[in-house]
Design an enzyme around this catalytic site. Structure first.
Site, PDB file in Angstrom:
ATOM      1  N   CYS A   1       7.002  -6.336   7.361  1.00  0.00           N
ATOM      2  CA  CYS A   1       8.122  -5.786   8.145  1.00  0.00           C
ATOM      3  C   CYS A   1       8.520  -6.806   9.208  1.00  0.00           C
ATOM      4  O   CYS A   1       7.666  -7.488   9.768  1.00  0.00           O
ATOM      5  CB  CYS A   1       7.677  -4.479   8.815  1.00  0.00           C
ATOM      6  SG  CYS A   1       9.014  -3.680   9.737  1.00  0.00           S
TER       7      CYS A   1
ATOM      8  N   CYS B   1       3.435   8.777   0.458  1.00  0.00           N
ATOM      9  CA  CYS B   1       4.033   7.900   1.468  1.00  0.00           C
ATOM     10  C   CYS B   1       4.197   6.526   0.835  1.00  0.00           C
ATOM     11  O   CYS B   1       3.205   5.888   0.464  1.00  0.00           O
ATOM     12  CB  CYS B   1       3.093   7.837   2.680  1.00  0.00           C
ATOM     13  SG  CYS B   1       3.635   6.660   3.931  1.00  0.00           S
TER      14      CYS B   1
ATOM     15  N   SER C   1      11.908   7.415   7.463  1.00  0.00           N
ATOM     16  CA  SER C   1      11.591   7.106   8.852  1.00  0.00           C
ATOM     17  C   SER C   1      12.154   5.745   9.246  1.00  0.00           C
ATOM     18  O   SER C   1      11.969   4.762   8.537  1.00  0.00           O
ATOM     19  CB  SER C   1      10.066   7.125   9.031  1.00  0.00           C
ATOM     20  OG  SER C   1       9.721   6.780  10.342  1.00  0.00           O
TER      21      SER C   1
ATOM     22  N   CYS D   1       1.813  -1.522  15.673  1.00  0.00           N
ATOM     23  CA  CYS D   1       1.769  -1.340  14.218  1.00  0.00           C
ATOM     24  C   CYS D   1       1.174  -2.552  13.498  1.00  0.00           C
ATOM     25  O   CYS D   1       1.592  -3.689  13.728  1.00  0.00           O
ATOM     26  CB  CYS D   1       3.195  -1.086  13.733  1.00  0.00           C
ATOM     27  SG  CYS D   1       3.338  -1.023  11.941  1.00  0.00           S
TER      28      CYS D   1
ATOM     29  N   GLU E   1       0.828  -1.206   0.000  1.00  0.00           N
ATOM     30  CA  GLU E   1       0.000   0.000   0.000  1.00  0.00           C
ATOM     31  C   GLU E   1       0.863   1.257   0.000  1.00  0.00           C
ATOM     32  O   GLU E   1       1.965   1.267   0.545  1.00  0.00           O
ATOM     33  CB  GLU E   1      -0.913   0.012   1.233  1.00  0.00           C
ATOM     34  CG  GLU E   1      -1.994  -1.045   1.146  1.00  0.00           C
ATOM     35  CD  GLU E   1      -2.989  -0.996   2.301  1.00  0.00           C
ATOM     36  OE1 GLU E   1      -4.116  -1.464   2.094  1.00  0.00           O
ATOM     37  OE2 GLU E   1      -2.674  -0.515   3.399  1.00  0.00           O
TER      38      GLU E   1
ATOM     39  N   SER F   1      11.745   6.938  14.886  1.00  0.00           N
ATOM     40  CA  SER F   1      10.585   6.533  15.680  1.00  0.00           C
ATOM     41  C   SER F   1      11.058   6.179  17.080  1.00  0.00           C
ATOM     42  O   SER F   1      11.589   5.100  17.311  1.00  0.00           O
ATOM     43  CB  SER F   1       9.911   5.325  15.018  1.00  0.00           C
ATOM     44  OG  SER F   1       9.482   5.694  13.732  1.00  0.00           O
ATOM     45  N   LEU F   2      10.872   7.099  17.992  1.00  0.00           N
ATOM     46  CA  LEU F   2      11.400   6.922  19.353  1.00  0.00           C
ATOM     47  C   LEU F   2      10.329   6.328  20.279  1.00  0.00           C
ATOM     48  O   LEU F   2      10.522   5.289  20.876  1.00  0.00           O
ATOM     49  CB  LEU F   2      11.910   8.274  19.865  1.00  0.00           C
ATOM     50  CG  LEU F   2      12.663   8.280  21.178  1.00  0.00           C
ATOM     51  CD1 LEU F   2      13.880   7.391  21.148  1.00  0.00           C
ATOM     52  CD2 LEU F   2      13.091   9.711  21.559  1.00  0.00           C
TER      53      LEU F   2
ATOM     54  N   CYS G   1       6.792  -4.033  15.873  1.00  0.00           N
ATOM     55  CA  CYS G   1       6.423  -3.067  16.919  1.00  0.00           C
ATOM     56  C   CYS G   1       4.985  -3.349  17.376  1.00  0.00           C
ATOM     57  O   CYS G   1       4.120  -3.647  16.549  1.00  0.00           O
ATOM     58  CB  CYS G   1       6.540  -1.641  16.386  1.00  0.00           C
ATOM     59  SG  CYS G   1       8.201  -1.269  15.810  1.00  0.00           S
TER      60      CYS G   1
ATOM     61  N   CYS H   1      -0.789   6.339   9.529  1.00  0.00           N
ATOM     62  CA  CYS H   1       0.461   5.679   9.938  1.00  0.00           C
ATOM     63  C   CYS H   1       0.201   4.402  10.709  1.00  0.00           C
ATOM     64  O   CYS H   1      -0.583   4.392  11.648  1.00  0.00           O
ATOM     65  CB  CYS H   1       1.244   6.578  10.895  1.00  0.00           C
ATOM     66  SG  CYS H   1       2.141   7.835  10.078  1.00  0.00           S
TER      67      CYS H   1
END
Ligand code: SAH
Ligand code: SF4
Length: 347
Positions: A111, A104, A190, A118, A91, A213-214, A115, A332
């Site tokens: 992935c 984006c 990112s 996500c 996507e 991404s903290l 996380c 996101c």
């Protein structure tokens, strides 16, 4: 023999390949021009002889992607579900801002990083995308809407620095003035914090914007949200970020996704301000986009503003990200392959 993806090659690489096959260098320029202009087959290259086209076909291929589905949000954001030559789905999201169009894009199918908040991470990892497949996401959307895209964010599916070589190749191709010509200052990348690759990227001194991404100000909390923190902790990450700033003189954008009563407390804000004190940086607060998969709750907007105020009082620049495309799951962390979702939804 495997065919070579010619759309992922730079002009220099095509020239040296042609040279070793005894083809004149100007032919490489002609072929490259066709490819960056969007030719989908060698047959379209009318200034190349038929016999040369036939021999190119024996060695190379030009990948294409197809629009499998398109969702349009009431705020104008468009989410594309693309199908690649091997049937995999990804996507991408096209957003319209005052200053123009921003896209984006995804860098991987799925992935590996897992996380906790996500959706992409939940679907696991299938494969890396080639540079050509990153370019095609932009080219297709431009053609579909008859527009020019001026900004790119590498914030779709996947972890860009886990596909480092292809991402670097993509950056070179997309910023080429003879191609899409999108300058580095219009590109953001990112990362969840692949520290060794942040050092490599810093040494390249590109002028892109690095978003990190903290999401948490201490290791205990970050370990519970992001597996990557067990490989490289916050101290390692901040050292890499300082090196990046030193080398590039670019401001880092720290992304901080806010989960109610998890990382949005006053103590977290104070701890974050202390951690980032004196750095050339900016914090982007993102109220969590909720998904059924994670079961986490987004911070109340008043808590987000209170958090922002604390950071600002301590001298840390902070903004709250406006979420686009919520109604079409384009925000996101919500990107995944639609086909996968439908399979999961079966009774
Ligand atoms: N893998 C990269 C880039 C893709 S994710 C990275 O993690 O940085 C893009 C951004 O969306 C990251 O900042 C990520 O932390 C954030 N994100 C992921 N899931 C989210 C969610 N459910 N709500 C809000 N932001 C999310
Ligand atoms: Fe991967 Fe980024 Fe999602 Fe983490 S937030 S699982 S790194 S896409």
């Amino acid at each position: 023999m495997e065919f070579i993806d010619i759309k992922s090659m730079t002009l220099g690489e095509i020239e040296s390949d042609f040279k070793s096959s005894g083809i004149e260098p100007y032919r490489a320029k002609q072929v490259y021009k066709w490819i960056v202009e969007g030719a989908e087959s060698f047959d379209a290259m009318t200034n190349i002889s038929k016999s040369m086209r036939a021999s190119l076909r024996e060695e190379y291929f030009i990948p294409t992607i197809a629009i499998e589905r398109k969702s349009i949000s009431k705020d104008g954001t468009i989410k594309y579900l693309y199908k690649m030559f091997d049937g995999n789905l990804i996507e991408s999201v096209l957003m319209k801002y005052k200053h123009g169009y921003s896209m984006c894009i995804s860098t991987q199918v799925g992935c590996k990083m897992g996380c906790s908040f996500c959706v992409t991470g939940k679907s696991g990892f299938t494969r890396n995308l080639n540079a050509s497949e990153m370019l095609l996401q932009i080219e297709k959307a431009q053609k579909d809407n008859n527009i020019r895209i001026s900004n790119i964010v590498l914030m779709g599916m996947g972890e860009p620095l886990d596909n480092y070589e292809n991402v670097i190749r993509f950056l070179e191709l997309v910023s080429d003035k003879n191609g899409l010509g999108i300058g580095m200052r219009h590109i953001s990348l990112s990362t969840c914090g692949i520290v060794d690759k942040i050092y490599d990227l810093a040494d390249k001194k590109l002028q892109l914007t690095l978003s990190v991404s903290l999401h948490a100000p201490n290791d205990k909390l970050r370990n519970s949200m992001m597996k990557i923190n067990k490989r490289w902790n916050i101290k390692d990450l901040i050292s890499a970020c300082k090196y990046y700033i030193l080398k590039t003189n670019r401001r880092i954008s720290f992304e901080y996704t806010m989960v109610e009563k998890v990382n949005d407390t006053k103590e977290c804000a104070l701890e974050l301000a202390e951690l980032l004190k004196g750095m050339l940086c900016h914090v982007n607060l993102i109220p969590l986009n909720e998904s059924d998969e994670s079961g986490m709750i987004k911070s109340n907007i008043n808590r987000v503003y209170a958090f922002k105020n604390i950071l600002e009082k301590k001298g840390i620049n902070a903004t709250i990200r406006r979420t686009l495309g919520e109604d079409i799951e384009a925000a996101c962390g919500l990107l995944k392959s639609r086909a996968q979702k439908e399979t999961e939804d079966l009774p």
